[in-house]
Design a protein around this motif. Structure first.
Motif, PDB file in Angstrom:
ATOM      1  N   ALA A 188      -3.496 -10.349  14.460  1.00  0.00           N
ATOM      2  CA  ALA A 188      -2.334 -10.952  13.800  1.00  0.00           C
ATOM      3  C   ALA A 188      -2.781 -12.212  13.072  1.00  0.00           C
ATOM      4  O   ALA A 188      -3.732 -12.888  13.486  1.00  0.00           O
ATOM      5  N   TYR A 189      -2.113 -12.503  12.011  1.00  0.00           N
ATOM      6  CA  TYR A 189      -2.427 -13.708  11.239  1.00  0.00           C
ATOM      7  C   TYR A 189      -2.031 -14.944  12.048  1.00  0.00           C
ATOM      8  O   TYR A 189      -0.982 -14.977  12.681  1.00  0.00           O
ATOM      9  N   SER A 190      -2.868 -15.945  12.035  1.00  0.00           N
ATOM     10  CA  SER A 190      -2.600 -17.176  12.774  1.00  0.00           C
ATOM     11  C   SER A 190      -2.694 -18.362  11.833  1.00  0.00           C
ATOM     12  O   SER A 190      -3.582 -18.429  10.979  1.00  0.00           O
ATOM     13  N   LEU A 191      -1.788 -19.300  11.991  1.00  0.00           N
ATOM     14  CA  LEU A 191      -1.837 -20.514  11.186  1.00  0.00           C
ATOM     15  C   LEU A 191      -3.079 -21.340  11.505  1.00  0.00           C
ATOM     16  O   LEU A 191      -3.518 -22.142  10.696  1.00  0.00           O
ATOM     17  N   ARG A 192      -3.670 -21.142  12.667  1.00  0.00           N
ATOM     18  CA  ARG A 192      -4.889 -21.864  13.024  1.00  0.00           C
ATOM     19  C   ARG A 192      -6.032 -21.512  12.080  1.00  0.00           C
ATOM     20  O   ARG A 192      -6.960 -22.280  11.892  1.00  0.00           O
ATOM     21  N   ASP A 193      -5.953 -20.335  11.474  1.00  0.00           N
ATOM     22  CA  ASP A 193      -6.981 -19.936  10.504  1.00  0.00           C
ATOM     23  C   ASP A 193      -6.933 -20.816   9.260  1.00  0.00           C
ATOM     24  O   ASP A 193      -7.897 -20.886   8.515  1.00  0.00           O
ATOM     25  N   GLU A 194      -5.814 -21.451   9.020  1.00  0.00           N
ATOM     26  CA  GLU A 194      -5.624 -22.262   7.823  1.00  0.00           C
ATOM     27  C   GLU A 194      -5.910 -23.742   8.042  1.00  0.00           C
ATOM     28  O   GLU A 194      -5.838 -24.526   7.124  1.00  0.00           O
ATOM     29  N   ILE A 195      -6.232 -24.162   9.270  1.00  0.00           N
ATOM     30  CA  ILE A 195      -6.512 -25.567   9.554  1.00  0.00           C
ATOM     31  C   ILE A 195      -7.853 -25.940   8.952  1.00  0.00           C
ATOM     32  O   ILE A 195      -8.856 -25.264   9.180  1.00  0.00           O
ATOM     33  N   PRO A 196      -7.898 -27.013   8.175  1.00  0.00           N
ATOM     34  CA  PRO A 196      -9.180 -27.452   7.608  1.00  0.00           C
ATOM     35  C   PRO A 196     -10.168 -27.810   8.708  1.00  0.00           C
ATOM     36  O   PRO A 196      -9.784 -28.188   9.819  1.00  0.00           O
ATOM     37  N   LEU A 225       4.344 -15.618   0.063  1.00  0.00           N
ATOM     38  CA  LEU A 225       3.672 -15.930   1.333  1.00  0.00           C
ATOM     39  C   LEU A 225       3.457 -14.677   2.170  1.00  0.00           C
ATOM     40  O   LEU A 225       2.386 -14.480   2.751  1.00  0.00           O
ATOM     41  N   TYR A 226       4.469 -13.827   2.253  1.00  0.00           N
ATOM     42  CA  TYR A 226       4.313 -12.578   3.000  1.00  0.00           C
ATOM     43  C   TYR A 226       3.214 -11.720   2.395  1.00  0.00           C
ATOM     44  O   TYR A 226       2.412 -11.129   3.109  1.00  0.00           O
ATOM     45  N   ARG A 227       3.177 -11.653   1.056  1.00  0.00           N
ATOM     46  CA  ARG A 227       2.135 -10.889   0.391  1.00  0.00           C
ATOM     47  C   ARG A 227       0.758 -11.443   0.725  1.00  0.00           C
ATOM     48  O   ARG A 227      -0.184 -10.700   0.996  1.00  0.00           O
ATOM     49  N   ARG A 228       0.625 -12.768   0.682  1.00  0.00           N
ATOM     50  CA  ARG A 228      -0.677 -13.384   0.989  1.00  0.00           C
ATOM     51  C   ARG A 228      -1.094 -13.117   2.425  1.00  0.00           C
ATOM     52  O   ARG A 228      -2.261 -12.861   2.704  1.00  0.00           O
ATOM     53  N   ILE A 229      -0.130 -13.193   3.337  1.00  0.00           N
ATOM     54  CA  ILE A 229      -0.448 -12.929   4.741  1.00  0.00           C
ATOM     55  C   ILE A 229      -0.905 -11.480   4.909  1.00  0.00           C
ATOM     56  O   ILE A 229      -1.906 -11.201   5.581  1.00  0.00           O
ATOM     57  N   ASN A 230      -0.178 -10.571   4.299  1.00  0.00           N
ATOM     58  CA  ASN A 230      -0.551  -9.158   4.395  1.00  0.00           C
ATOM     59  C   ASN A 230      -1.892  -8.888   3.731  1.00  0.00           C
ATOM     60  O   ASN A 230      -2.701  -8.127   4.255  1.00  0.00           O
ATOM     61  N   ASP A 231      -2.143  -9.497   2.585  1.00  0.00           N
ATOM     62  CA  ASP A 231      -3.422  -9.318   1.902  1.00  0.00           C
ATOM     63  C   ASP A 231      -4.564  -9.880   2.737  1.00  0.00           C
ATOM     64  O   ASP A 231      -5.628  -9.286   2.827  1.00  0.00           O
ATOM     65  N   LYS A 232      -4.344 -11.027   3.350  1.00  0.00           N
ATOM     66  CA  LYS A 232      -5.390 -11.652   4.153  1.00  0.00           C
ATOM     67  C   LYS A 232      -5.719 -10.783   5.361  1.00  0.00           C
ATOM     68  O   LYS A 232      -6.876 -10.591   5.686  1.00  0.00           O
ATOM     69  N   SER A 233      -4.698 -10.240   6.014  1.00  0.00           N
ATOM     70  CA  SER A 233      -4.967  -9.399   7.180  1.00  0.00           C
ATOM     71  C   SER A 233      -5.594  -8.070   6.752  1.00  0.00           C
ATOM     72  O   SER A 233      -6.418  -7.520   7.461  1.00  0.00           O
TER      73      SER A 233
END
Length: 73
Positions: free
Chosen positions: A62-70, A46-54
């Motif tokens: 900063a990464y936000s969980l709101r970005d993942e809301i359908p 999960l940390y890797r995915r967050i870092n890759d996404k940013s």
């Protein structure tokens, strides 16, 4: 003499129960360790995915969980 023999038998029974309990606890601890290892690996992923996404976004936000809301929410 019979009392001593009975005490020895009782101690052997207790020792057998304790050995069984120790084996059972050892199995439980081993399973818990496997679960913990799996959870740690998932957290690393999960940390890797967050870092890759940013990093892919090229933004310093900063990464936000709101970005993942359908979209339907």
């Amino acid at each position: 003499m019979e009392a001593l023999e009975n005490r020895i038998i009782e101690l052997e029974i207790q020792t057998a129960f304790q050995a069984d309990l120790i084996d059972s606890l050892n199995d439980t601890v081993a399973k818990m360790q496997q679960t913990l290892d799996l959870q740690q690996e998932q957290l690393r992923l999960l940390y890797r995915r967050i870092n890759d996404k940013s990093a892919d976004g090229g933004q310093n936000e900063a990464y936000s969980l709101r970005d993942e809301i359908p979209p339907h929410y």
